[in-house]
Design a protein around this motif. Structure first.
Motif, PDB file in Angstrom:
ATOM      1  N   PRO A 159       0.027  -1.199   0.338  1.00 38.98           N
ATOM      2  CA  PRO A 159      -0.133   0.368   0.489  1.00 38.98           C
ATOM      3  C   PRO A 159       0.598   1.185  -0.120  1.00 38.98           C
ATOM      4  O   PRO A 159       2.180   0.841   0.193  1.00 38.98           O
TER       5      PRO A 159
ATOM      6  N   SER B 292      -7.721  -1.459  -4.042  1.00 37.52           N
ATOM      7  CA  SER B 292      -8.715  -0.206  -4.098  1.00 37.52           C
ATOM      8  C   SER B 292      -9.116  -0.447  -5.326  1.00 37.52           C
ATOM      9  O   SER B 292      -9.310  -1.797  -5.834  1.00 37.52           O
TER      10      SER B 292
ATOM     11  N   VAL C  15      -8.336   4.711  -2.409  1.00 37.14           N
ATOM     12  CA  VAL C  15      -8.003   3.742  -2.325  1.00 37.14           C
ATOM     13  C   VAL C  15      -7.944   3.600  -0.397  1.00 37.14           C
ATOM     14  O   VAL C  15      -7.806   4.864   0.329  1.00 37.14           O
TER      15      VAL C  15
END
Length: 588
Positions: A297, A312, A375
């Motif tokens: 991430p 995401s 996200v």
């Protein structure tokens, strides 16, 4: 059970009788207790002393030389122990006669003869010679059985990620073994599917009894796969059989064009990610909704860490009603303490906490309402200091149902705003906000709604860290009862007790809740500490004084006698209902 045998061999008769204001009691003569049987307890190891503990449910039996059937009642291991060292813990009791003295005691575990050791790990030969004291005998049995593996992850085998990066946290394939595994072994894993190339699996051991597999490369979307794992062994070299699991992959959620008449939950990553579209959402023809779990991430700032799924989202052809919110649920890691949902702001390149994020400890999911897709991830604050440690609770016992009882907890690393957690059988029974004194002392008011029982007390700091070692506290259902001693087997008035004569012991008990099978044990120790016992089992109603009495014929020995009274919730559990009582009298 050993305590039922105790009641059987005690030559005593008791009377349980509810006493009203004008009630009366009766008593029966009690003969001296014969010799107690031998009693054993200990740990059970597999392979070698100090090694792998036996799994729960292993059967322990005891024989004497020449026996064709086991003595006593077989026991099952719990936490690697048969019986236990505590005063209230069960013991394996073996009865015998003078003819059995000095015979070898033979222990079997699941039908196999076990080697015997003392508590220091030294081999010992056990002979039958009862002394009245429980003896710890640890057992070791050879390991010839292959490990038994049970799949623990993922929870669902439908709609798993097709991208290798999506196999993190609870989406990995994991098996738990019933014993420690050979982590130096090199098992083989392969993901196979009809019409698709094989994908090798990466096998790791996150701990001594767990093996997990993830694909080394991406899998085909919307495809049925079979994962085959071989070569898993235990430390003794016993190999488990071939493990196989079938599953399907998905990447893009199927959506039907039109306007949603009701909320539509869409699951991704094997159910670890769930996004709910609100009623009234317009889905165009050819619309798509996808979610990709991120193994790497965006950078998390100092003071935070990833504590669950990071996803995401990508959407096309989906229009939400004015002011409506999407509802997101993300699975947190099993060791998460106080996780929240954050979203990654592409403009500022920073993680921002989503307002209203809530963590459900019963499901392990964190949920929040969203106004857009991008996200999102489960993050939590890093511990702000060392974990709390509980060393003592004062008082260590109290009476349930009474308001205003203040309990002091001492230890280390307490933080302002901490909670005191009461646990029973490992499960949280109550959490109470504590009054902070300093880092080594907090107090709390015991809720009068907490029922009687045996609890452990832990402290949970605001940063989510909870003490691992908890201290026991007993909540009794009533006050400590008195012990009244009257001369004569039917005595009702205080007076001088005569050696060789009779005595009646009376114990009045009142509790705040009912028990269906309460148990009262009355014990009288003579000047040489040889005991006489009496016991009775039956209903104990709430808020009613019952007078339990037992009559004993004393030996002809003058001196000080000690009376002890125990009130438990039954033979099976033996949890104390009220504090134990003790008194003494002198026989002339």
């Amino acid at each position: 059970m050993r305590n039922r045998k105790l009641a059987a061999i005690v030559a005593v008769a008791l009377l349980l009788q509810a006493i009203a204001a004008f009630g009366s009691t009766a008593a029966f003569a009690v003969e001296p207790l014969p010799l107690m049987p031998a009693a054993y307890y200990g740990q059970v190891f597999i392979g070698s002393y100090g090694g792998q503990l036996a799994a729960d449910g292993a059967t322990v039996e005891i024989y004497l030389t020449g026996d064709t059937a086991p003595r006593g009642e077989q026991m099952q291991t719990v936490g690697g122990w048969y019986g236990g060292p505590g005063g209230f813990d069960p013991k394996y009791e073996v009865s015998g006669t003078d003819a059995d003295k000095d015979k070898q005691v033979i222990f079997k575990v699941n039908g196999k003869i076990a080697a015997t050791y003392d508590a220091s790990g030294k081999p010992v030969n056990i002979l039958f010679n009862p002394t009245g004291d429980a003896v710890r005998v640890d057992l070791v049995v050879s390991d010839t059985e292959p490990p038994v593996l049970t799949r623990t992850k993922p929870a669902s085998l439908k709609g798993l990620p097709c991208q290798a990066a999506g196999y993190t946290g609870d989406t990995v394939f994991a098996w738990s073994a019933n014993e420690d595994l050979d982590t130096a072994a090199t098992p083989a894993a392969v993901f196979s599917a009809s019409g698709a190339p094989d994908v090798q699996g990466v096998v790791t051991f996150p701990n001594a009894s767990t093996v997990q597999v993830v694909p080394a490369a991406d899998l085909q979307p919307g495809t049925s796969y079979t994962l085959t794992l071989t070569g898993v062994k235990d430390k003794a070299g016993n190999e488990a059989g071939k493990l196989q699991v079938q599953f399907t992959t998905t990447f893009q959620a199927p959506l039907t064009p039109g306007t949603l008449s009701a909320d539509l939950p869409v699951a991704f990553a094997g159910g670890q990610v769930e996004l709910t579209l609100p009623a009234g959402t317009v889905v165009d023809s050819g619309a798509s909704l996808s979610a990709q779990t991120l193994a790497q991430p965006p950078a998390v700032p100092t003071g935070l860490k990833v504590a669950g799924q990071v996803v995401s989202f990508t959407a096309q052809g989906i229009s939400l009603p004015q002011g409506a919110k999407l509802h997101l649920r993300l699975k947190a890691n099993a060791d998460a303490r106080a996780p929240y949902i954050y979203y990654f702001n592409e403009g500022t390149q920073a993680w921002e906490k989503v307002a209203g994020s809530k963590y459900d400890t019963s499901t392990g999911f964190v949920a929040a309402d969203l106004d857009h897709l991008s996200v999102y991830g489960v993050l939590e604050a890093l511990p702000s200091g060392p974990a709390p440690i509980v060393t003592a609770v004062d008082p260590a016992s109290a009476v349930a149902g009474q308001s205003g009882q203040t309990i002091t907890v001492t230890g280390q690393n307490f933080q302002d705003g901490a909670q005191v957690v009461l646990l029973q059988d490992g499960q949280e029974a109550s959490a109470v906000n504590a009054v902070y004194s300093d880092s080594s002392r907090v107090t709390f008011t015991l809720p009068d709604s907490v029922p009687s029982g045996v609890y452990t007390v832990a402290v949970r700091n605001p940063d989510g860290q909870q003490s691992a070692e908890a201290v026991a506290m007993v909540l009794y259902a009533g006050q400590k009862p008195a012990v009244n001693v009257y001369p004569g087997v039917r005595g009702t008035q205080p007076g001088q007790v005569q050696a060789g004569g009779g005595v009646r012991v009376e114990v009045p008990v009142q509790v705040g809740q009912s028990y269906q099978n309460a148990l009262v044990i009355i014990r009288v120790d003579d000047p040489d500490e040889k005991p006489l016992y009496g016991s009775v089992e039956g209903p104990l109603p709430a808020n009613t004084t019952l007078k339990y009495s037992a009559s004993f014929n004393l030996p002809g020995k003058a001196g000080t006698y000690t009376v002890k009274a125990y009130v438990w919730d039954g033979w099976q559990t033996m949890n104390p209902i009220v504090p134990a009582s003790q008194a003494q009298f002198t026989a002339q």
